[in-house]
Every structure is written in C-alpha cells, then in structure tokens.
Design a protein around this motif. Structure first.
Motif, PDB file in Angstrom:
ATOM      1  N   GLY A   1      30.215  31.287  34.998  1.00 53.90           N
ATOM      2  CA  GLY A   1      30.995  30.149  34.733  1.00 53.90           C
ATOM      3  C   GLY A   1      32.215  30.320  33.831  1.00 53.90           C
ATOM      4  O   GLY A   1      33.360  29.590  34.268  1.00 53.90           O
ATOM      5  N   ALA A   2      32.495  31.431  33.129  1.00 52.82           N
ATOM      6  CA  ALA A   2      33.444  31.545  32.171  1.00 52.82           C
ATOM      7  C   ALA A   2      34.623  31.908  33.013  1.00 52.82           C
ATOM      8  O   ALA A   2      35.853  31.270  32.703  1.00 52.82           O
ATOM      9  CB  ALA A   2      33.061  32.565  31.240  1.00 52.82           C
TER      10      ALA A   2
ATOM     11  N   ALA B   1      33.569  38.729  31.036  1.00 53.45           N
ATOM     12  CA  ALA B   1      32.747  39.014  32.330  1.00 53.45           C
ATOM     13  C   ALA B   1      33.021  40.570  32.789  1.00 53.45           C
ATOM     14  O   ALA B   1      31.816  41.128  33.364  1.00 53.45           O
ATOM     15  CB  ALA B   1      33.276  38.101  33.473  1.00 53.45           C
ATOM     16  N   TYR B   2      34.226  41.036  32.709  1.00 56.26           N
ATOM     17  CA  TYR B   2      34.296  42.566  33.094  1.00 56.26           C
ATOM     18  C   TYR B   2      33.433  43.511  32.300  1.00 56.26           C
ATOM     19  O   TYR B   2      32.657  44.325  32.909  1.00 56.26           O
ATOM     20  CB  TYR B   2      35.873  42.883  32.759  1.00 56.26           C
ATOM     21  N   TYR B   3      33.266  43.305  30.960  1.00 54.30           N
ATOM     22  CA  TYR B   3      32.521  44.159  30.434  1.00 54.30           C
ATOM     23  C   TYR B   3      31.179  43.773  30.432  1.00 54.30           C
ATOM     24  O   TYR B   3      30.148  44.749  30.161  1.00 54.30           O
ATOM     25  CB  TYR B   3      32.914  44.181  28.709  1.00 54.30           C
TER      26      TYR B   3
ATOM     27  N   SER C   1      38.188  29.627  33.315  1.00 55.97           N
ATOM     28  CA  SER C   1      39.604  30.070  32.988  1.00 55.97           C
ATOM     29  C   SER C   1      40.451  30.169  34.113  1.00 55.97           C
ATOM     30  O   SER C   1      41.753  30.168  34.090  1.00 55.97           O
ATOM     31  CB  SER C   1      39.317  31.462  32.365  1.00 55.97           C
ATOM     32  N   GLY C   2      39.948  30.244  35.354  1.00 49.53           N
ATOM     33  CA  GLY C   2      40.852  30.448  36.723  1.00 49.53           C
ATOM     34  C   GLY C   2      41.444  28.921  36.901  1.00 49.53           C
ATOM     35  O   GLY C   2      42.449  28.890  37.456  1.00 49.53           O
ATOM     36  N   ILE C   3      40.500  28.033  36.578  1.00 45.65           N
ATOM     37  CA  ILE C   3      41.245  26.539  36.724  1.00 45.65           C
ATOM     38  C   ILE C   3      42.398  26.539  35.670  1.00 45.65           C
ATOM     39  O   ILE C   3      43.451  25.952  35.866  1.00 45.65           O
ATOM     40  CB  ILE C   3      40.241  25.613  36.403  1.00 45.65           C
TER      41      ILE C   3
ATOM     42  N   VAL D   1      41.655  35.518  41.565  1.00 45.66           N
ATOM     43  CA  VAL D   1      40.791  36.550  41.288  1.00 45.66           C
ATOM     44  C   VAL D   1      39.693  36.088  40.283  1.00 45.66           C
ATOM     45  O   VAL D   1      38.501  36.730  40.579  1.00 45.66           O
ATOM     46  CB  VAL D   1      41.748  37.873  40.905  1.00 45.66           C
ATOM     47  N   LEU D   2      39.975  35.084  39.498  1.00 47.99           N
ATOM     48  CA  LEU D   2      39.079  34.828  38.349  1.00 47.99           C
ATOM     49  C   LEU D   2      37.892  33.836  39.148  1.00 47.99           C
ATOM     50  O   LEU D   2      36.754  34.145  38.688  1.00 47.99           O
ATOM     51  CB  LEU D   2      39.568  34.079  37.298  1.00 47.99           C
ATOM     52  N   ILE D   3      38.353  32.933  39.902  1.00 49.22           N
ATOM     53  CA  ILE D   3      37.285  31.841  40.683  1.00 49.22           C
ATOM     54  C   ILE D   3      36.627  32.829  41.447  1.00 49.22           C
ATOM     55  O   ILE D   3      35.183  32.433  41.439  1.00 49.22           O
ATOM     56  CB  ILE D   3      38.014  30.993  41.244  1.00 49.22           C
TER      57      ILE D   3
END
Length: 429
Positions: free
Chosen positions: A375-376, A235-237, A380-382, A284-286
């Motif tokens: 969504g990704a 998601a960052y890139y 991964s936050g979960i 932070v991911l969610i």
C-alpha cells in the motif's frame, strides 16, 4: 552567460568528471554489502527446541523425536525456536555533471549498488563466520574516508555561499585536469559574478532545512519527495531483508534479487530519458505496490509464483531508488540542495528502520505486512504525480528558480487549456 557555460568552458565531460564519478561510485559498491549484511549475519539457522529430558532414554529416531516434541506451523513444518535470532541491526554530486549526461551518470552510479549486492553474495559464500564477514565489508570504508578528501566542493555552491576565490580555484583545477588549463586561467571573479548575477542576487542570507518548507511550492515538493523516499526504502528493505520466507537457498535468492536490478534500471533509464522523471517515478512505485499486494493473495505453498512476484516488485523498487536519487537532486535548488538531499535521505532511513518492525505483525495477522508494504508505494506513487517535471531542465540555483519553474508549468498548462477551449468554441472548418 550562466554557470553551465563555465562548466562547459572547463570541460563538462572530461577526465575530471570520469574520475570524480568513479571515486564516488566505489563506496556504493560496498554500501549494498552493509545494508543487506543482515541477510547473512542475522539469518535464523534451521533449528528446533531441544527434546524433553524424559525422552532421552527412549529408542527414538531423530525424526520421531522431532515429531512428538515440536508442533507444526501453518505450513505443516516443525516450529523453530527463536532463541538464536540476532538483533536487527548515496548522494551523487550532480553539480559537476552537465544536464545532457545526468541521467546516464545517475544510472551508472545506481548500477554500482546492484553490483555490490552480487559482491556481497560472493564474500558471504567464502566467509561464513559472521564476525569476519562484518569486518570484511566494513574495513574498505576507512579507505573511502581518505579518498573523500580529494573531492572538489561544488563551485556553484561555493559561489552562492560567498566563497568566490575557492570556486574559481576549483574551476581552474578542473580545467587543468581536463586539459583546458588556458580556458580555466581566464576565469576570474568578474566572470564568475557576471555568470551568476541572477543567482547571487537571490541568495542573500543563510539557509536551513526549514527553507524546504518556506514557500507553498517548496513545501508541497518536499512532502511529496518525502513520501517517495520513505515508501521506496520501506518496501525495498521489507522485501530485501526477509529472504528466508521464500524457502530458497539464501545465496541463490540474493543473487536473483540483485540481478533483477540490471534490467529494471535499464528500463527506468530509458523511461526517464523519453517520458520524464515524474511518470517514471510514479509508475515504478505503483507497479511495485501492485505486485506486492498480489503476492498477499498467492498461497504460501506456491513458492515459485511468490518469488517471481517479489523479484518483480523488488526490481521496480530498485528502479525507484535509481529515479529518486536523480530526481531529488534536480528538484532542489543549489543553495539548499544538500539540505533537501539530507532530508530525503533521512526519510529513506526512517523507512528502512520501520520496515523490519512491520514483519513482526506477521505473527498476529499473516497478511498484514504484505498489505502495508504494497500500500505504501501505491500511495507515494500517486503523490509523485504532483511533483514538477525536470527532464532537460537546468539545475535550479535558488528558491525563486523553483517558484519560477512551477509558474512556467502552470502558465503552460493554462495556455494549453485556453487553446483547447478556443478550438472548441471556434472549431477549424
């Protein structure tokens, strides 16, 4: 006596650690320049298809010629020819750093990447030719290669791999550098063996990446960390390497995307120190995923709102990177920490490679990239919620240490559950 006591004896926050972390941080400054170089050397310039030959004799202005030869896109702007598109083209050593300052050191190193993004803008602004720009951000790495030979291998790792003499030599070198030469001289093989008796008894044999999946706890931990690293990088890139879509000057948007890391990493540093690594990583991911998904619903012409949401999401993903570098180093035991960090880094590279490919789906379903990018991180936050907490915990040295840590957590949870049940059965009057 444990290895951490030996580290305190030779100086855990002395001149050696300062120089060690500084030299490790310098290459990180230029890593951002390399990773985000595509925004400048592969950016698609403003251009349109050439006018038809039979229009060359007509007395038409450039605007009129453009209007009758180039169709409009969904945003009402002229379509651009794609023939000029160019091909798409960090591990902080924590073992010399004591637990009490590990979070701060990890954060400071992460800020070097942030500063590197701003340095990239400055270099790209003054060096417009993509060939010289690529050369300018690549040459410093040859110097970093020479500097890397100065670094001391982890004495903890050396001792666990039957290289006690070199481990003692490194400890004594650190002690001398920190002005504690006399304290270092008394360290001998017997003291080292005594301080690491438990660890050494559990490290017989060789280890490989397969040991990351050896036990149920290691297996679950590795899979969850793989998801965290992959989605964070993905998601960052996906956001950071597609700046042109925001319709803002490429240099300005790069500065904004770089500067947002500063407050984001401050917040996550405080959160990691007070609330723990696990909730910080998950949060932070969610949040990043939610902001990206909201952006999918914002009309294309609302560029300011879209840019603000993207900046917020990118800041959260930068904070996630800051967290997972530190978190992974604390989760994996010393004997396979390099394997664990290597595996995690590989998953991050997979995410970075896949990210540009997802953008291609925009030509068929405009909202699909945003849905995938958003969504990704949420998924991964979960997954991060299933990782063990490491706040204030010493670094594990063996796989058994990881198993014992998980057992202690489960035992504590079981005790809390029993206390709650006991209070319900026998309420206090």
């Amino acid at each position: 006596m444990a290895f951490s006591d030996l580290l305190e004896q030779v100086g855990s926050t002395g001149r050696f650690q300062v120089l060690h972390v500084t030299l490790l941080s310098i290459p990180v400054l230029m890593m951002a320049s390399h990773n985000l170089l595509q925004n400048f050397v592969a950016a698609v310039p403003s251009h349109y298809c050439s006018a038809h030959t039979n229009l060359s004799q007509l007395q038409l202005s450039p605007e009129e010629t453009l209007q009758i030869t180039v169709p409009l896109d969904d945003a009402g702007k002229p379509q651009r020819c794609r023939r000029y598109v160019a091909p798409q083209w960090h591990l902080l050593v924590v073992e010399w750093i004591p637990t009490r300052v590990r979070t701060v050191v990890g954060t400071l190193t992460g800020y070097c990447y942030t500063i590197g993004q701003l340095i990239l803008v400055l270099i790209a602004y003054f060096i417009r030719d993509w060939r010289f720009l690529t050369l300018a951000v690549s040459l410093p790495f040859y110097i970093f290669f020479l500097i890397s030979w100065w670094f001391h291998e982890s004495s903890r790792w050396l001792a666990l791999n039957n290289k006690s003499d070199q481990a003692i030599k490194n400890l004594q070198s650190v002690a001398k550098f920190n002005g504690r030469g006399e304290d270092g001289e008394i360290i001998d093989n017997k003291m080292l063996q005594e301080s690491m008796k438990k660890e050494l008894s559990s490290t017989q044999g060789s280890y490989s990446v397969l040991d990351l999946f050896q036990t149920p706890t290691m297996r679950a931990m590795t899979l969850c960390m793989s998801a965290v690293w992959l989605s964070t990088s993905f998601a960052y890139y996906g956001l950071a390497m597609d700046l042109q879509k925001f319709g803002v000057d490429i240099y300005l948007i790069q500065v904004i995307f770089g500067a947002v890391d500063i407050p984001a990493k401050v917040v996550v540093t405080v959160s990691m120190s007070y609330f723990g690594r696990r909730p910080s990583q998950s949060a932070v991911l969610i949040i990043a995923g939610i902001t990206i998904l909201i952006n999918v619903l914002v009309p294309y012409d609302k560029q300011t709102i879209r840019t603000c949401l993207a900046v917020l999401g990118k800041g959260c993903l930068a904070a996630s990177f800051n967290c997972c570098y530190l978190y992974a180093g604390e989760l994996y035991p010393t004997i396979i920490r390099q394997n664990g960090m290597g595996w995690s880094s590989m998953m991050a590279r997979v995410g970075a490679m896949v990210a540009p490919m997802v953008v291609l789906t925009r030509d068929y379903i405009p909202w699909l990239p945003g849905l995938i990018y958003g969504g990704a991180p949420i998924l991964s936050g979960i997954a991060a919620l299933f990782l063990p907490e490491t706040l204030g915990s010493p670094l594990p040295d063996t796989i058994q240490d990881v198993e014992d840590r998980e057992y202690c957590v489960l035992r504590l949870l079981d005790k809390c559950s029993c206390d709650i049940i006991f209070e319900q059965v026998n309420p206090v009057k």
